[in-house]
Design an enzyme around this catalytic site. Structure first.
Site, PDB file in Angstrom:
ATOM      1  N   ARG A  87      19.984  52.276  23.886  1.00 18.17           N
ATOM      2  CA  ARG A  87      20.726  52.634  25.083  1.00 18.17           C
ATOM      3  C   ARG A  87      21.573  51.435  25.512  1.00 18.17           C
ATOM      4  O   ARG A  87      21.477  50.361  24.925  1.00 18.17           O
ATOM      5  CB  ARG A  87      19.831  53.162  26.224  1.00 18.17           C
ATOM      6  CG  ARG A  87      18.430  52.657  26.334  1.00 18.17           C
ATOM      7  CD  ARG A  87      18.235  51.283  26.915  1.00 18.17           C
ATOM      8  NE  ARG A  87      19.100  50.954  27.993  1.00 18.17           N
ATOM      9  CZ  ARG A  87      19.596  49.746  28.193  1.00 18.17           C
ATOM     10  NH1 ARG A  87      19.297  48.732  27.392  1.00 18.17           N
ATOM     11  NH2 ARG A  87      20.399  49.516  29.212  1.00 18.17           N
ATOM     12  N   GLY A  88      22.394  51.688  26.540  1.00 14.84           N
ATOM     13  CA  GLY A  88      23.386  50.683  26.920  1.00 14.84           C
ATOM     14  C   GLY A  88      24.711  51.105  26.311  1.00 14.84           C
ATOM     15  O   GLY A  88      24.773  51.411  25.108  1.00 14.84           O
ATOM     16  N   ALA A  89      25.769  51.122  27.125  1.00 18.79           N
ATOM     17  CA  ALA A  89      27.041  51.696  26.676  1.00 18.79           C
ATOM     18  C   ALA A  89      27.569  51.086  25.367  1.00 18.79           C
ATOM     19  O   ALA A  89      27.905  51.830  24.432  1.00 18.79           O
ATOM     20  CB  ALA A  89      28.070  51.573  27.797  1.00 18.79           C
TER      21      ALA A  89
ATOM     22  N   ARG B 176      25.484  61.367  25.108  1.00 22.70           N
ATOM     23  CA  ARG B 176      25.452  60.696  26.424  1.00 22.70           C
ATOM     24  C   ARG B 176      26.897  60.653  26.932  1.00 22.70           C
ATOM     25  O   ARG B 176      27.687  59.815  26.518  1.00 22.70           O
ATOM     26  CB  ARG B 176      24.831  59.296  26.313  1.00 22.70           C
ATOM     27  CG  ARG B 176      23.394  59.376  25.804  1.00 22.70           C
ATOM     28  CD  ARG B 176      22.548  58.236  26.298  1.00 22.70           C
ATOM     29  NE  ARG B 176      22.363  58.200  27.724  1.00 22.70           N
ATOM     30  CZ  ARG B 176      21.912  57.124  28.390  1.00 22.70           C
ATOM     31  NH1 ARG B 176      21.654  56.014  27.749  1.00 22.70           N
ATOM     32  NH2 ARG B 176      21.741  57.169  29.699  1.00 22.70           N
TER      33      ARG B 176
ATOM     34  N   GLN C 286      14.652  50.339  33.107  1.00 26.82           N
ATOM     35  CA  GLN C 286      15.289  49.412  32.161  1.00 26.82           C
ATOM     36  C   GLN C 286      15.165  47.966  32.660  1.00 26.82           C
ATOM     37  O   GLN C 286      15.070  47.031  31.864  1.00 26.82           O
ATOM     38  CB  GLN C 286      16.789  49.756  32.001  1.00 26.82           C
ATOM     39  CG  GLN C 286      17.066  51.038  31.265  1.00 26.82           C
ATOM     40  CD  GLN C 286      17.212  52.216  32.206  1.00 26.82           C
ATOM     41  OE1 GLN C 286      16.589  52.266  33.265  1.00 26.82           O
ATOM     42  NE2 GLN C 286      18.004  53.187  31.824  1.00 26.82           N
TER      43      GLN C 286
ATOM     44  N   ASP D 203      29.457  51.572  32.512  1.00 29.01           N
ATOM     45  CA  ASP D 203      29.535  52.578  31.447  1.00 29.01           C
ATOM     46  C   ASP D 203      30.947  53.131  31.291  1.00 29.01           C
ATOM     47  O   ASP D 203      31.283  53.711  30.257  1.00 29.01           O
ATOM     48  CB  ASP D 203      28.564  53.724  31.714  1.00 29.01           C
ATOM     49  CG  ASP D 203      27.158  53.308  31.332  1.00 29.01           C
ATOM     50  OD1 ASP D 203      26.538  52.543  32.090  1.00 29.01           O
ATOM     51  OD2 ASP D 203      26.704  53.714  30.247  1.00 29.01           O
TER      52      ASP D 203
ATOM     53  N   ASN E 252      28.246  53.353  36.617  1.00 29.40           N
ATOM     54  CA  ASN E 252      27.152  52.543  36.056  1.00 29.40           C
ATOM     55  C   ASN E 252      25.834  53.178  36.484  1.00 29.40           C
ATOM     56  O   ASN E 252      25.799  54.189  37.213  1.00 29.40           O
ATOM     57  CB  ASN E 252      27.268  51.088  36.522  1.00 29.40           C
ATOM     58  CG  ASN E 252      26.344  50.161  35.739  1.00 29.40           C
ATOM     59  OD1 ASN E 252      26.291  50.214  34.509  1.00 29.40           O
ATOM     60  ND2 ASN E 252      25.590  49.341  36.432  1.00 29.40           N
ATOM     61  N   LYS E 253      24.761  52.575  36.056  1.00 26.30           N
ATOM     62  CA  LYS E 253      23.407  53.090  36.300  1.00 26.30           C
ATOM     63  C   LYS E 253      23.198  53.475  37.759  1.00 26.30           C
ATOM     64  O   LYS E 253      23.617  52.745  38.662  1.00 26.30           O
ATOM     65  CB  LYS E 253      22.406  52.016  35.865  1.00 26.30           C
ATOM     66  CG  LYS E 253      20.951  52.348  36.006  1.00 26.30           C
ATOM     67  CD  LYS E 253      20.552  53.672  35.413  1.00 26.30           C
ATOM     68  CE  LYS E 253      20.879  53.823  33.959  1.00 26.30           C
ATOM     69  NZ  LYS E 253      20.688  55.220  33.461  1.00 26.30           N
TER      70      LYS E 253
END
Ligand code: MRU
Length: 351
Positions: A62-64, A104, A211, A252, A262-263
């Site tokens: 995960r993570g853009a 995603r 996370q 993101d 973003n998150k």
């Protein structure tokens, strides 16, 4: 307060835990299962783009930036498929690309990287499968190297922008594991740490998927950087008591105006930072810019399973049957963003 002199902030990138790597001997992709960290370091072997899509959906990776890169390797593996028919090859690539992009939808790095790989694939569609695969593997490796170089560069810009000795709050996880290496927001923290100017990091645990608690705390601790974990609601109180000098987060997707997806929880931090007159800084490579995100565009905010909010490692927290929402991202308007740091420098969306 934690130590101000990190021991490992200068650790060489090649020495740190790698989130994924292509094994040319077996033509497979080894992906670190981030869901098992910090308890265990376990790599899964993926041999095709369907496996890569599953690893992205299930958030093994995960993570853009990281999901864009593993998708690129996924398409490189697919290109080795034995068909010399250009039309069939184009069809197979198109189906896989669509499936990868759908995994995603908020991180623009994913669709950008997939579209780039499809273009590269079409440029060699008439070649033998082996030559095609070699070309696409080179293309994926180039994306990987570019991401790492961009992060190192933006880390330097960010550290230069943040003068003095800083106590910074961060959200989610933006380190080497979320990227092709080094990290974006965490990359800035690492650069500051290497210069002896990182007084402290406050890391939000990042509900619901944690996370921050599982990955940011682990990565910073491993690097020897001073970190204290907070639950997501604590930041504003620490801002009020004067313990925090600024907020640094990743992204993101960033609009041409400077709006930032973003998150979930990022927007609330930006509001609190503005209220307390603290800088709110976003760190991302230009691969996270979405030039098509217009003022009227409604970008897709991924809604994940409510089980990720209702359960922690299989254990139910709330009464059976109670409703939960799980939007995984939010949008911080440009008006709340002090600066966006990319590999090209510092951008003030308002200036
Ligand atoms: O849902 P995740 O864990 O993929 O979300 C990650 C983030 O929101 C990060 O801040 C963003 O992708 C940047 S990672 C360098």
């Amino acid at each position: 307060m934690g130590p101000t002199t990190p021991q490992l902030a200068h650790a060489r990138v090649e020495d740190e835990v790698q989130p994924f790597g292509f094994d040319e001997a077996t033509s497979s992709l080894k992906v670190l299962d981030q869901r098992l960290l910090p308890g265990s370091v376990h790599y899964t072997t993926l041999t095709d783009s369907d496996g890569v899509a599953e690893a992205i959906v299930s958030m093994k990776v995960r993570g853009a930036p990281a999901i864009g890169l593993v998708a690129a390797y996924g398409l490189a593996m697919l290109a080795a498929r034995e068909t010399s028919d250009r039309q069939v090859f184009a069809g197979v690539m198109g189906i896989a690309a669509k499936a990868l992009i759908a995994t995603r939808p908020t991180a623009v790095n994913l669709s950008r990287s997939v579209m780039h790989m499809v273009q590269e694939a079409m440029s060699v569609a008439d070649r033998e499968p082996q030559a095609r695969a070699a070309h696409l593997l080179m293309a994926a490796k180039r994306l990987h190297a570019d991401d790492l170089a961009a992060n190192r560069r933006l880390g330097t810009f960010g550290a230069r922008f943040l003068t003095g000795n800083r106590r910074l709050l961060t959200h989610c996880h933006t380190g080497a594991l979320a990227c092709g290496g080094w990290g974006t927001a965490i990359g800035i923290l690492r650069t500051l740490g290497g210069e002896g100017r990182l007084a402290h990091v406050y890391a939000n645990e990042t509900r619901p998927y944690l996370q921050g608690a599982r990955l940011t705390a682990w990565e910073l601790q491993t690097l020897g950087l001073p970190v204290t974990l907070l639950t997501d609601a604590m930041g504003p109180a620490l801002m009020a008591s004067g313990d925090i000098d600024g907020v640094v987060v990743g992204a993101d997707r960033i609009s041409p105006r400077g709006d930032v997806a973003n998150k979930i929880g990022t927007y609330a931090l930006a509001i609190a930072a503005r209220y307390h007159n603290l800088p709110f800084i976003v760190a991302a490579s230009t691969a996270t810019m979405d030039h098509a995100w217009g003022p009227e565009t409604r970008i897709v905010i991924e809604e994940r399973s409510s089980d990720e909010a209702a359960l922690i490692r299989g254990e139910r927290l709330a009464p059976e049957g109670v409703a939960y929402r799980h939007p995984a991202f939010d949008i911080t308007p440009a008006s709340l963003v002090t600066a966006i740091i990319t590999e090209n420098g510092v951008w003030h969306p308002h200036a």
